[in-house]
Design a protein around this motif. Sequence first.
Motif, PDB file in Angstrom:
ATOM      1  N   LEU A 196      28.197  40.455  99.536  1.00 19.72           N
ATOM      2  CA  LEU A 196      27.165  41.548  98.166  1.00 19.72           C
ATOM      3  C   LEU A 196      26.064  40.882  98.418  1.00 19.72           C
ATOM      4  O   LEU A 196      25.370  42.422  98.168  1.00 19.72           O
ATOM      5  N   LYS A 197      24.853  40.315  99.884  1.00 19.33           N
ATOM      6  CA  LYS A 197      23.913  41.519  99.982  1.00 19.33           C
ATOM      7  C   LYS A 197      23.998  42.074 101.059  1.00 19.33           C
ATOM      8  O   LYS A 197      23.366  42.871 100.513  1.00 19.33           O
ATOM      9  N   ARG A 198      24.593  42.804 101.410  1.00 22.07           N
ATOM     10  CA  ARG A 198      25.353  44.687 101.820  1.00 22.07           C
ATOM     11  C   ARG A 198      25.229  45.195 101.624  1.00 22.07           C
ATOM     12  O   ARG A 198      24.421  46.137 101.002  1.00 22.07           O
ATOM     13  N   LEU A 199      26.020  44.722 100.234  1.00 19.37           N
ATOM     14  CA  LEU A 199      26.430  46.145  98.832  1.00 19.37           C
ATOM     15  C   LEU A 199      25.023  45.709  98.703  1.00 19.37           C
ATOM     16  O   LEU A 199      24.647  47.211  98.066  1.00 19.37           O
ATOM     17  N   ALA A 200      24.118  45.524  97.768  1.00 22.39           N
ATOM     18  CA  ALA A 200      22.932  45.386  97.263  1.00 22.39           C
ATOM     19  C   ALA A 200      21.858  45.951  97.905  1.00 22.39           C
ATOM     20  O   ALA A 200      21.204  46.785  97.361  1.00 22.39           O
ATOM     21  N   ALA A 201      21.647  45.524  99.380  1.00 20.94           N
ATOM     22  CA  ALA A 201      20.834  46.609 100.126  1.00 20.94           C
ATOM     23  C   ALA A 201      21.184  47.878 100.223  1.00 20.94           C
ATOM     24  O   ALA A 201      20.720  48.921  99.594  1.00 20.94           O
ATOM     25  N   PHE A 202      22.520  48.088 100.063  1.00 20.21           N
ATOM     26  CA  PHE A 202      22.923  49.720 100.169  1.00 20.21           C
ATOM     27  C   PHE A 202      22.408  50.730  98.267  1.00 20.21           C
ATOM     28  O   PHE A 202      21.979  50.846  98.512  1.00 20.21           O
ATOM     29  N   CYS A 203      22.788  49.823  98.167  1.00 17.84           N
ATOM     30  CA  CYS A 203      22.573  49.752  96.487  1.00 17.84           C
ATOM     31  C   CYS A 203      20.702  50.123  96.852  1.00 17.84           C
ATOM     32  O   CYS A 203      20.026  51.464  95.515  1.00 17.84           O
ATOM     33  N   ALA A 204      20.268  49.494  96.524  1.00 18.15           N
ATOM     34  CA  ALA A 204      18.548  49.663  96.647  1.00 18.15           C
ATOM     35  C   ALA A 204      18.623  50.776  97.479  1.00 18.15           C
ATOM     36  O   ALA A 204      17.747  51.379  97.442  1.00 18.15           O
TER      37      ALA A 204
END
Length: 440
Positions: free
Chosen positions: A236-244
């Motif tokens: 989830l942290k990795r996904l959030a970083a991509f979104c940002a």
Amino acid sequence: MSAKLATNDLEAFWMPYSANREYKKAPRLLVRAEGMYYTTDDGRRVLDGTSGLWCVNAGHCRPKIVEAIRKQVGELDFAGTFQMGHPRAFECASQLVNVAPPGFNHVFFTNSGSESVETALKIALAYQRAKGNASKVRLIGRERGYHGVNFGGTSVGGIANNRKWFGTLLSGVDHLRHTHDLARNAFSRGEPEHGAEFADDLERLVTLHDASTIAAVIVEPVACSTGVLVPPIGYLKRLAAFCARHDILLIFDEVITAFGRLGTPFGADYFGVSPDIITTAKGITNGTIPMGAVFVKSKIYDAFMAGPEEAIDLFHGYTYSGHPVACAACIATLEVYKEEGLLTRAAELAPYWQDALHSLKGLPHVIDIRNIGLIGAIEFDPMPGEPMKRAHTRFVEAFNRGLLVRATGDTIALSPPLIIEKKEIDQLFDIFGSVLKTAN
């Protein structure tokens, strides 16, 4: 002219998500509830292993919540919130913001998880337009995701049976791959070790569609309705970083994981990720009155406050948004959660719950066991040519032995009220273990 039916006839009610013909041959009727237990029409007590339907977090028929509903409906039964208001709505929103993760300062009220998802998707699209990003119209969901049953939620959802009957649904929607990886992660305790790289699938979709067209990504922190798919460590942290990185809004669908299910107030707290929008429902009123809420950060709310003061900010809402009785139920529910420490209690019970759940490993046809917080799942190898039957037969047999569980696909999901004691955890797994030992 239709034949007149007796008031207790089963035929008039077309039951949701049910095998109507099979059920009506041998109905399972619940007539009362208190604490951890239901009572059936024939007087049997049934341990609630599913919090009703993932929603009765504080246990059934809590006096404080019941009395708040009773008092409110006699004082103010209804008042709309279109260009009007009533004190309970503002009090309720303020109390919800106070338990939300940092930065979530605004709440939009709905009446269900499905409506919360529709609202979040519309807010995301309207936000991008308000910010001058008119080309950002694409929505990204995830395979095996569940986001309710309205057209938007079904479109971004990724459960095939929920989609295939209803045509093409919304255009401009795509899906990340799911995170279920039995080959590497079977019988994981808590977050699986392998699979953070599955978040990289967003890069594939960005390459395919271009980030300039993608408004938002929506995922459940834990994909519960599809069989409890716990996210791999770091996913989830990795996904959030991509979104940002790509200026894509991240929506957490926390209809199930909010209000203490993981041992923290919200799933975002548990995973240490700060999305842009959070959807909730279910536990918000302890299941007593239909209600949902969408939490947004100030940057999103403020984007809608730039026009003339007398103009409508967002052309969206429901007749029952912020219903007085629902707000009273929510306020009382939050008080019970606070008084009894229920927003964090699952963290205390999680190790005991985990050990009890994994004690079922090795029983017939069990191919995986998954857990996080006070959620568990037991997955079975499917019967040849009869998918879902193995879990369904175990659900029925468990009910007959005094335990309510939830069958979803070839998986049994468990999510008891947060008031459960260790002796009741033992009781739950004693019953279900006996079912597994004797079922076909």
